[in-house]
Design a protein around this motif. Structure first.
Motif, PDB file in Angstrom:
ATOM      1  N   ALA A 187     -33.643  96.522  75.988  1.00 44.46           N
ATOM      2  CA  ALA A 187     -34.680  95.688  76.300  1.00 44.46           C
ATOM      3  C   ALA A 187     -35.573  95.750  74.876  1.00 44.46           C
ATOM      4  N   GLY A 188     -36.121  94.481  74.606  1.00 44.79           N
ATOM      5  CA  GLY A 188     -36.856  94.301  73.511  1.00 44.79           C
ATOM      6  C   GLY A 188     -36.334  94.282  72.143  1.00 44.79           C
ATOM      7  N   ASP A 189     -34.829  94.000  72.429  1.00 45.68           N
ATOM      8  CA  ASP A 189     -34.087  93.534  71.298  1.00 45.68           C
ATOM      9  C   ASP A 189     -33.892  91.903  71.207  1.00 45.68           C
ATOM     10  N   ARG A 190     -34.311  91.311  70.330  1.00 46.31           N
ATOM     11  CA  ARG A 190     -34.531  89.680  70.530  1.00 46.31           C
ATOM     12  C   ARG A 190     -33.170  89.258  70.411  1.00 46.31           C
ATOM     13  N   PHE A 191     -32.167  89.763  69.657  1.00 50.41           N
ATOM     14  CA  PHE A 191     -30.952  89.201  69.799  1.00 50.41           C
ATOM     15  C   PHE A 191     -30.115  89.374  71.042  1.00 50.41           C
ATOM     16  N   VAL A 192     -30.360  90.492  71.724  1.00 53.12           N
ATOM     17  CA  VAL A 192     -29.794  90.586  73.066  1.00 53.12           C
ATOM     18  C   VAL A 192     -30.395  89.791  74.064  1.00 53.12           C
ATOM     19  N   GLU A 193     -31.723  89.712  73.909  1.00 53.73           N
ATOM     20  CA  GLU A 193     -32.519  88.834  74.707  1.00 53.73           C
ATOM     21  C   GLU A 193     -31.880  87.265  74.668  1.00 53.73           C
ATOM     22  N   ARG A 194     -31.746  86.847  73.474  1.00 53.06           N
ATOM     23  CA  ARG A 194     -31.139  85.552  73.144  1.00 53.06           C
ATOM     24  C   ARG A 194     -29.795  85.384  74.116  1.00 53.06           C
ATOM     25  N   ALA A 195     -28.953  86.492  73.711  1.00 49.50           N
ATOM     26  CA  ALA A 195     -27.841  86.458  74.343  1.00 49.50           C
ATOM     27  C   ALA A 195     -27.799  86.221  75.724  1.00 49.50           C
ATOM     28  N   VAL A 196     -28.551  87.036  76.336  1.00 48.85           N
ATOM     29  CA  VAL A 196     -28.722  87.065  77.813  1.00 48.85           C
ATOM     30  C   VAL A 196     -29.171  85.500  78.482  1.00 48.85           C
ATOM     31  N   THR A 197     -30.255  85.020  77.624  1.00 42.28           N
ATOM     32  CA  THR A 197     -30.669  83.771  77.967  1.00 42.28           C
ATOM     33  C   THR A 197     -29.780  82.703  77.998  1.00 42.28           C
ATOM     34  N   ASP A 198     -28.761  82.625  76.908  1.00 41.06           N
ATOM     35  CA  ASP A 198     -27.623  81.846  76.731  1.00 41.06           C
ATOM     36  C   ASP A 198     -26.568  82.018  77.653  1.00 41.06           C
ATOM     37  N   GLU A 199     -26.618  83.043  78.266  1.00 38.16           N
ATOM     38  CA  GLU A 199     -25.337  83.399  79.216  1.00 38.16           C
ATOM     39  C   GLU A 199     -26.109  82.598  80.566  1.00 38.16           C
ATOM     40  N   ILE A 200     -27.457  82.789  80.779  1.00 37.01           N
ATOM     41  CA  ILE A 200     -27.842  82.394  82.011  1.00 37.01           C
ATOM     42  C   ILE A 200     -27.989  80.688  82.019  1.00 37.01           C
ATOM     43  N   MET A 201     -28.320  80.303  80.769  1.00 41.09           N
ATOM     44  CA  MET A 201     -28.191  78.730  80.528  1.00 41.09           C
ATOM     45  C   MET A 201     -26.813  78.177  80.706  1.00 41.09           C
ATOM     46  N   TYR A 202     -25.868  79.150  80.277  1.00 41.66           N
ATOM     47  CA  TYR A 202     -24.550  78.486  80.284  1.00 41.66           C
ATOM     48  C   TYR A 202     -23.903  78.246  81.773  1.00 41.66           C
ATOM     49  N   GLU A 203     -24.467  79.197  82.583  1.00 41.19           N
ATOM     50  CA  GLU A 203     -24.135  79.284  83.998  1.00 41.19           C
ATOM     51  C   GLU A 203     -24.776  77.817  84.761  1.00 41.19           C
ATOM     52  N   LEU A 204     -26.206  77.634  84.101  1.00 38.35           N
ATOM     53  CA  LEU A 204     -26.813  76.466  84.586  1.00 38.35           C
ATOM     54  C   LEU A 204     -25.992  75.124  84.336  1.00 38.35           C
ATOM     55  N   MET A 205     -25.693  75.256  83.132  1.00 45.04           N
ATOM     56  CA  MET A 205     -24.980  73.930  82.602  1.00 45.04           C
ATOM     57  C   MET A 205     -23.751  73.611  83.224  1.00 45.04           C
ATOM     58  N   THR A 206     -23.105  74.682  83.689  1.00 45.17           N
ATOM     59  CA  THR A 206     -21.879  74.652  84.352  1.00 45.17           C
ATOM     60  C   THR A 206     -22.089  74.132  85.916  1.00 45.17           C
ATOM     61  N   MET A 207     -23.082  74.866  86.474  1.00 45.68           N
ATOM     62  CA  MET A 207     -23.262  74.343  87.762  1.00 45.68           C
ATOM     63  C   MET A 207     -24.044  72.767  87.826  1.00 45.68           C
ATOM     64  N   THR A 208     -24.854  72.641  86.968  1.00 51.74           N
ATOM     65  CA  THR A 208     -25.422  71.267  87.010  1.00 51.74           C
ATOM     66  C   THR A 208     -24.846  70.096  86.706  1.00 51.74           C
ATOM     67  N   GLY A 209     -23.706  70.601  85.715  1.00 51.42           N
ATOM     68  CA  GLY A 209     -23.028  69.276  84.942  1.00 51.42           C
ATOM     69  C   GLY A 209     -23.662  68.423  84.156  1.00 51.42           C
ATOM     70  N   ARG A 210     -24.968  69.084  83.554  1.00 53.52           N
ATOM     71  CA  ARG A 210     -25.831  68.362  82.920  1.00 53.52           C
ATOM     72  C   ARG A 210     -25.469  68.693  81.431  1.00 53.52           C
ATOM     73  N   PRO A 211     -25.522  67.537  80.652  1.00 54.27           N
ATOM     74  CA  PRO A 211     -25.393  68.108  79.049  1.00 54.27           C
ATOM     75  C   PRO A 211     -26.328  68.923  78.596  1.00 54.27           C
ATOM     76  N   TYR A 212     -26.028  69.815  77.716  1.00 54.33           N
ATOM     77  CA  TYR A 212     -26.755  70.981  77.104  1.00 54.33           C
ATOM     78  C   TYR A 212     -27.397  70.571  75.664  1.00 54.33           C
ATOM     79  N   VAL A 213     -28.610  70.747  75.564  1.00 54.72           N
ATOM     80  CA  VAL A 213     -29.317  70.126  74.133  1.00 54.72           C
ATOM     81  C   VAL A 213     -29.654  71.749  73.590  1.00 54.72           C
TER      82      VAL A 213
END
Length: 250
Positions: A187-213
């Motif tokens: 917690a507090g490591d910005r690289f880990v926080e970015r990786a976690v956030t990107d994993e969440i956004m990948y799930e949302l991209m897969t579920m919505t079927g919307r293009p990711y920018v």
């Protein structure tokens, strides 16, 4: 008390009857304990439909401007957000944004549900944009699971700038909970926080079927390239192209 009155007596039954929600995966939302609902953001109505469908109370944050409007419309909007327990957030960043996250942490540590839009603002064109790392900070500091929530057509029901929604069946999907407790020590490591956030956004991209920018939606809304001279000697401005400029830091 007013939250439950709105949800089950005043607004809830009417909205369900009119918009006939098509919901999948609602069972993925744990019946107890802290939970983070991470939603893509297409419309003002997202903050109405998502809490409506979850049996437990959901606490969202909203931009501070919703609480400072003038006139009858401003008063009604302010009363609605206050009554439903929505937390105002100053989107200018820094200590103000941290204060909003701390408030959401208190919600989670009380064993309740915190709703958040990782993109930080509504999508300007329906596509999915880069997530801000606040959602990762909440997950790592609270240990709460993250349930991705895909809002599929709320931008068609209530496009940006439209007060009166279209009568159309709302479609929402709840994904399987994501567990990030393995990163608790980081917690507090910005690289880990970015990786976690990107994993969440990948799930949302897969579920919505919307293009990711891979730029921030807020940057796209405000980024203007410096004026450039035209062949006639005049200058003109243009909006920064998607994917080229506007990739601000967390």
């Amino acid at each position: 008390m007013f939250y439950w009155l709105l949800k089950y007596v005043v607004l809830g039954p009417v909205l369900k009857c009119v918009f006939r929600p098509d919901v999948q995966g609602l069972a993925h939302v744990p019946r107890s304990g802290p939970v983070i609902l991470a939603c893509n953001h297409l419309s003002f109505s997202d903050s109405i439909f998502t809490p409506l469908l979850v049996k437990r109370r959901v606490t969202f944050v909203a931009k501070a401007e919703y609480f400072t409007g003038k006139g009858i419309k401003g008063w009604l909007m302010r009363q609605f957000f206050v009554s439903t327990g929505t937390i105002p957030v100053d989107r200018s960043g820094g200590k103000a944004a941290r204060a909003a996250l701390d408030t959401q942490l208190r919600v989670l540590r009380s064993g309740n549900i915190a709703g958040i839009y990782p993109e930080g603002t509504r999508s300007p064109d329906g596509r999915l944009y880069r997530g801000k790392t606040g959602v990762a900070r909440l997950a790592l500091e609270s240990g709460a699971p993250v349930v991705p929530v895909a809002l599929l057509n709320t931008d068609e029901i209530q496009p940006t700038g439209k007060l009166i929604p279209k009568i159309k069946r709302v479609k929402i999907r709840f994904g399987e909970p994501l567990d990030f407790t393995r990163y608790a020590a980081s917690a507090g490591d910005r690289f880990v926080e970015r990786a976690v956030t990107d994993e969440i956004m990948y799930e949302l991209m897969t579920m919505t079927g919307r293009p990711y920018v891979d730029v921030y939606a807020a940057s796209l809304k405000t980024a203007i390239v410096a004026p450039t001279p035209t062949p006639e000697g005049r200058t003109q401005s243009r909006t920064a192209p998607v994917g080229v400029e506007g990739a601000e830091k967390d």
